[in-house]
Write a protein that holds these residues in place. Structure first.
Motif, PDB file in Angstrom:
ATOM      1  N   TRP A 285      66.844 -26.231  94.471  1.00 24.19           N
ATOM      2  CA  TRP A 285      67.267 -27.692  94.691  1.00 24.19           C
ATOM      3  C   TRP A 285      67.306 -28.097  95.802  1.00 24.19           C
ATOM      4  O   TRP A 285      67.299 -29.235  96.364  1.00 24.19           O
ATOM      5  CB  TRP A 285      69.164 -27.590  94.569  1.00 24.19           C
ATOM      6  N   GLU A 286      65.800 -27.286  96.993  1.00 25.51           N
ATOM      7  CA  GLU A 286      66.364 -27.992  98.276  1.00 25.51           C
ATOM      8  C   GLU A 286      64.595 -28.889  97.564  1.00 25.51           C
ATOM      9  O   GLU A 286      63.882 -28.910  99.514  1.00 25.51           O
ATOM     10  CB  GLU A 286      66.219 -27.194  99.162  1.00 25.51           C
ATOM     11  N   THR A 287      63.259 -28.589  97.253  1.00 26.20           N
ATOM     12  CA  THR A 287      62.737 -28.765  97.031  1.00 26.20           C
ATOM     13  C   THR A 287      61.757 -29.356  95.780  1.00 26.20           C
ATOM     14  O   THR A 287      62.295 -28.504  95.082  1.00 26.20           O
ATOM     15  CB  THR A 287      61.636 -27.908  97.731  1.00 26.20           C
ATOM     16  N   PRO A 288      61.185 -30.165  95.616  1.00 28.17           N
ATOM     17  CA  PRO A 288      60.801 -30.677  94.017  1.00 28.17           C
ATOM     18  C   PRO A 288      60.022 -29.454  93.685  1.00 28.17           C
ATOM     19  O   PRO A 288      59.241 -28.950  94.206  1.00 28.17           O
ATOM     20  CB  PRO A 288      59.750 -32.427  93.800  1.00 28.17           C
ATOM     21  N   VAL A 289      60.277 -28.860  92.140  1.00 27.23           N
ATOM     22  CA  VAL A 289      59.263 -28.582  91.713  1.00 27.23           C
ATOM     23  C   VAL A 289      59.106 -28.843  90.320  1.00 27.23           C
ATOM     24  O   VAL A 289      60.550 -29.424  89.735  1.00 27.23           O
ATOM     25  CB  VAL A 289      59.891 -27.004  91.173  1.00 27.23           C
ATOM     26  N   HIS A 290      57.423 -29.700  90.359  1.00 26.51           N
ATOM     27  CA  HIS A 290      57.465 -30.413  89.248  1.00 26.51           C
ATOM     28  C   HIS A 290      56.380 -29.607  88.045  1.00 26.51           C
ATOM     29  O   HIS A 290      55.308 -29.112  87.914  1.00 26.51           O
ATOM     30  CB  HIS A 290      56.855 -31.739  89.192  1.00 26.51           C
ATOM     31  N   MET A 291      56.844 -29.480  86.710  1.00 30.82           N
ATOM     32  CA  MET A 291      55.602 -28.010  85.772  1.00 30.82           C
ATOM     33  C   MET A 291      54.753 -29.555  84.924  1.00 30.82           C
ATOM     34  O   MET A 291      54.672 -29.964  83.986  1.00 30.82           O
ATOM     35  CB  MET A 291      56.714 -27.655  85.141  1.00 30.82           C
ATOM     36  N   ASN A 292      53.419 -29.197  85.016  1.00 38.39           N
ATOM     37  CA  ASN A 292      52.695 -29.456  84.340  1.00 38.39           C
ATOM     38  C   ASN A 292      52.263 -29.373  83.211  1.00 38.39           C
ATOM     39  O   ASN A 292      52.471 -27.579  83.155  1.00 38.39           O
ATOM     40  CB  ASN A 292      51.076 -29.615  85.264  1.00 38.39           C
ATOM     41  N   ASN A 293      52.562 -29.884  82.524  1.00 35.89           N
ATOM     42  CA  ASN A 293      51.969 -29.441  80.767  1.00 35.89           C
ATOM     43  C   ASN A 293      51.119 -29.907  80.073  1.00 35.89           C
ATOM     44  O   ASN A 293      50.970 -30.252  78.728  1.00 35.89           O
ATOM     45  CB  ASN A 293      53.204 -30.133  80.060  1.00 35.89           C
ATOM     46  N   ALA A 294      50.230 -29.999  80.940  1.00 35.00           N
ATOM     47  CA  ALA A 294      48.460 -30.306  80.132  1.00 35.00           C
ATOM     48  C   ALA A 294      47.823 -29.796  79.252  1.00 35.00           C
ATOM     49  O   ALA A 294      47.336 -29.786  78.071  1.00 35.00           O
ATOM     50  CB  ALA A 294      47.684 -30.655  81.642  1.00 35.00           C
ATOM     51  N   ARG A 295      47.789 -28.342  79.338  1.00 34.17           N
ATOM     52  CA  ARG A 295      47.758 -26.807  78.432  1.00 34.17           C
ATOM     53  C   ARG A 295      48.813 -26.914  77.578  1.00 34.17           C
ATOM     54  O   ARG A 295      48.035 -27.013  75.785  1.00 34.17           O
ATOM     55  CB  ARG A 295      48.139 -25.508  79.439  1.00 34.17           C
ATOM     56  N   LEU A 296      50.053 -27.294  76.994  1.00 32.35           N
ATOM     57  CA  LEU A 296      50.954 -27.772  75.773  1.00 32.35           C
ATOM     58  C   LEU A 296      50.500 -28.756  75.498  1.00 32.35           C
ATOM     59  O   LEU A 296      50.113 -29.019  74.243  1.00 32.35           O
ATOM     60  CB  LEU A 296      52.581 -27.985  76.378  1.00 32.35           C
ATOM     61  N   LEU A 297      50.187 -29.735  76.104  1.00 29.15           N
ATOM     62  CA  LEU A 297      49.404 -31.227  75.352  1.00 29.15           C
ATOM     63  C   LEU A 297      48.145 -30.847  74.731  1.00 29.15           C
ATOM     64  O   LEU A 297      47.930 -31.898  73.410  1.00 29.15           O
ATOM     65  CB  LEU A 297      49.233 -32.703  75.783  1.00 29.15           C
ATOM     66  N   ALA A 298      47.516 -30.208  74.829  1.00 27.25           N
ATOM     67  CA  ALA A 298      45.814 -29.905  74.458  1.00 27.25           C
ATOM     68  C   ALA A 298      46.281 -29.225  73.229  1.00 27.25           C
ATOM     69  O   ALA A 298      45.429 -29.630  72.249  1.00 27.25           O
ATOM     70  CB  ALA A 298      45.026 -28.772  75.024  1.00 27.25           C
ATOM     71  N   VAL A 299      47.059 -28.689  73.167  1.00 28.19           N
ATOM     72  CA  VAL A 299      47.505 -26.863  72.060  1.00 28.19           C
ATOM     73  C   VAL A 299      48.348 -28.592  70.951  1.00 28.19           C
ATOM     74  O   VAL A 299      48.022 -28.858  69.272  1.00 28.19           O
ATOM     75  CB  VAL A 299      48.217 -26.862  72.029  1.00 28.19           C
ATOM     76  N   LEU A 300      49.317 -28.857  71.545  1.00 27.62           N
ATOM     77  CA  LEU A 300      50.423 -29.562  70.266  1.00 27.62           C
ATOM     78  C   LEU A 300      50.013 -31.510  70.396  1.00 27.62           C
ATOM     79  O   LEU A 300      50.413 -31.440  69.784  1.00 27.62           O
ATOM     80  CB  LEU A 300      51.612 -29.654  70.436  1.00 27.62           C
ATOM     81  N   GLY A 301      49.918 -31.498  71.240  1.00 28.17           N
ATOM     82  CA  GLY A 301      48.839 -33.457  71.251  1.00 28.17           C
ATOM     83  C   GLY A 301      50.200 -34.089  72.492  1.00 28.17           C
ATOM     84  O   GLY A 301      50.635 -35.033  72.677  1.00 28.17           O
ATOM     85  N   THR A 302      50.997 -33.468  71.765  1.00 26.68           N
ATOM     86  CA  THR A 302      52.595 -34.513  72.202  1.00 26.68           C
ATOM     87  C   THR A 302      53.674 -33.171  72.314  1.00 26.68           C
ATOM     88  O   THR A 302      54.135 -32.668  71.889  1.00 26.68           O
ATOM     89  CB  THR A 302      52.636 -35.718  71.672  1.00 26.68           C
ATOM     90  N   GLU A 303      54.393 -33.470  73.459  1.00 23.22           N
ATOM     91  CA  GLU A 303      55.174 -32.176  73.635  1.00 23.22           C
ATOM     92  C   GLU A 303      57.134 -33.014  72.946  1.00 23.22           C
ATOM     93  O   GLU A 303      57.311 -34.061  73.809  1.00 23.22           O
ATOM     94  CB  GLU A 303      55.797 -31.991  74.968  1.00 23.22           C
ATOM     95  N   PRO A 304      57.607 -31.881  72.073  1.00 24.82           N
ATOM     96  CA  PRO A 304      58.990 -32.603  72.005  1.00 24.82           C
ATOM     97  C   PRO A 304      60.053 -33.040  72.579  1.00 24.82           C
ATOM     98  O   PRO A 304      60.196 -32.448  73.941  1.00 24.82           O
ATOM     99  CB  PRO A 304      59.597 -31.415  71.193  1.00 24.82           C
ATOM    100  N   HIS A 305      60.523 -34.069  73.212  1.00 29.56           N
ATOM    101  CA  HIS A 305      61.533 -34.552  73.682  1.00 29.56           C
ATOM    102  C   HIS A 305      62.249 -35.761  73.407  1.00 29.56           C
ATOM    103  O   HIS A 305      62.333 -37.049  72.430  1.00 29.56           O
ATOM    104  CB  HIS A 305      60.376 -35.864  74.788  1.00 29.56           C
ATOM    105  N   THR A 306      63.373 -35.162  73.282  1.00 32.85           N
ATOM    106  CA  THR A 306      64.719 -36.071  73.087  1.00 32.85           C
ATOM    107  C   THR A 306      65.040 -36.823  73.918  1.00 32.85           C
ATOM    108  O   THR A 306      65.006 -36.692  75.172  1.00 32.85           O
ATOM    109  CB  THR A 306      65.716 -34.836  72.955  1.00 32.85           C
TER     110      THR A 306
END
Length: 335
Positions: A285-306
């Motif tokens: 909670w004291e530093t930004p942590v952002h996860m890169n989903n490029a590898r996921l998108l390469a397989v699924l095309g899009t990420e399930p997102h509500t």
């Protein structure tokens, strides 16, 4: 040869395990669930209709091996309740799953975490980022993945790891949303903020995580022996977005925001295991942590997102924080 659609879920009464199991069942999989008190859980019918409950203990490799015979997937979503005895229980349970995978050839699905990473990997984290954890729990997670990697690279097992941010959702178990931001079972009269304005934070809606996992599982032909993916989930860029959405969903734009009492966790952590674990995670909670989903998108095309408003509303209703009932969201597929 056609892959069978039989799965064994360890941790089916938990948040992520239960959500994955229900989605597998809805997609036509036969789901077995191992539990130390299978008869009681089956009789309770806690939303796991259609599962085959098997008596057994994840600590006993012979129980897991027997339960896994004939399956092509083992979902390893079992954790000690309330963070108790993590160091003594987590790795032996994983070894039971590995023994079953070696015998059956089933792929292991592990819900991963960001605990593997330390500040040297922040703020942008991908699947190749160095894993130098700064917590005891993080070190255990790294060891879990090391054992899985060894098994996969030696040809003894196939592994799928999906990492996401902090879980939230109507069925999520221990998580910051329900144990930090709001109080389950009570109307929302204030929000507690663990982080600081300007510090981004990664959230993951549990149904989206489970849907992502199931979609990956069903793309077996696209997976390597060891496949690891990150989810983008819901990125709160300045640490205030989640609070604003809660305000909007409950219809109180001026809802009070309180600082999280980290000092109290420090005092109580020697006596309360949950508080100790939460205190250890303060660095996230004291530093930004952002996860890169490029590898996921390469397989699924899009990420399930509500959409976040919908996800928060469903979560608050499920936690008993909103009186009105909304229709349960359908199983999501990407649009």
């Amino acid at each position: 040869m056609t892959r069978n659609r039989n799965a064994l879920v360890l941790g089916a009464t938990g948040g992520i395990g239960g959500e994955v199991a229900r989605r597998l069942k809805a997609r036509g999989w036969t789901v077995r669930a191992l539990h130390r008190d299978a008869a009681r859980v089956a009789a309770g019918n806690r939303g796991q209709t259609g599962f085959t409950w098997l008596q057994g203990d994840a600590m006993r490799s012979e129980d897991v091996v027997a339960a896994a015979r004939g399956v092509s997937l083992i979902v390893h979503a079992v954790n000690p309740p309330g963070y108790r005895n993590w160091g003594e229980l987590v790795l032996p349970m994983l070894d039971s799953t590995l023994a079953a995978a070696r015998e059956t050839g089933a792929r292991i699905l592990l819900p991963g975490t960001v605990y593997n990473y330390g500040p040297d990997a922040f703020p942008d984290v991908d699947e190749t980022s160095p894993q130098h954890p700064v917590t005891r729990k993080g070190a255990i997670r790294v060891e879990m993945e090391r054992r899985l990697r060894v098994a996969a690279t030696s040809g003894e097992a196939k592994v799928l790891i999906v990492r996401a941010g902090d879980f939230f959702g109507p069925e999520a178990a221990n998580n910051w949303f329900s144990q930090g931001l709001v109080k389950p079972g009570r109307p929302v009269t204030a929000v507690t903020a663990p982080g600081m304005r300007g510090i981004g934070h990664q959230w993951a809606y549990l149904p989206d995580v489970a849907e992502t996992m199931v979609q990956l599982v069903e793309r077996e032909e696209s997976l390597e022996a060891l496949s690891t993916f990150h989810m983008n989930g819901h990125w709160d860029g300045d640490g205030t977005r989640m609070i604003e959405v809660i305000r909007r969903v409950v219809g109180q734009p001026d809802l009070k925001v309180r600082a999280f009492p980290w000092w109290l966790l420090g005092l109580a952590s020697p006596f309360v295991p949950l508080f100790r674990e939460l205190q250890e995670m303060r660095y996230l909670w004291e530093t930004p942590v952002h996860m890169n989903n490029a590898r996921l998108l390469a397989v699924l095309g899009t990420e399930p997102h509500t959409p976040l408003d919908e996800a928060v509303r469903t979560t608050l209703v499920g936690l008993g924080c909103l009186a009105e009932r909304s229709p349960s969201p359908a199983l999501l597929t990407p649009s």
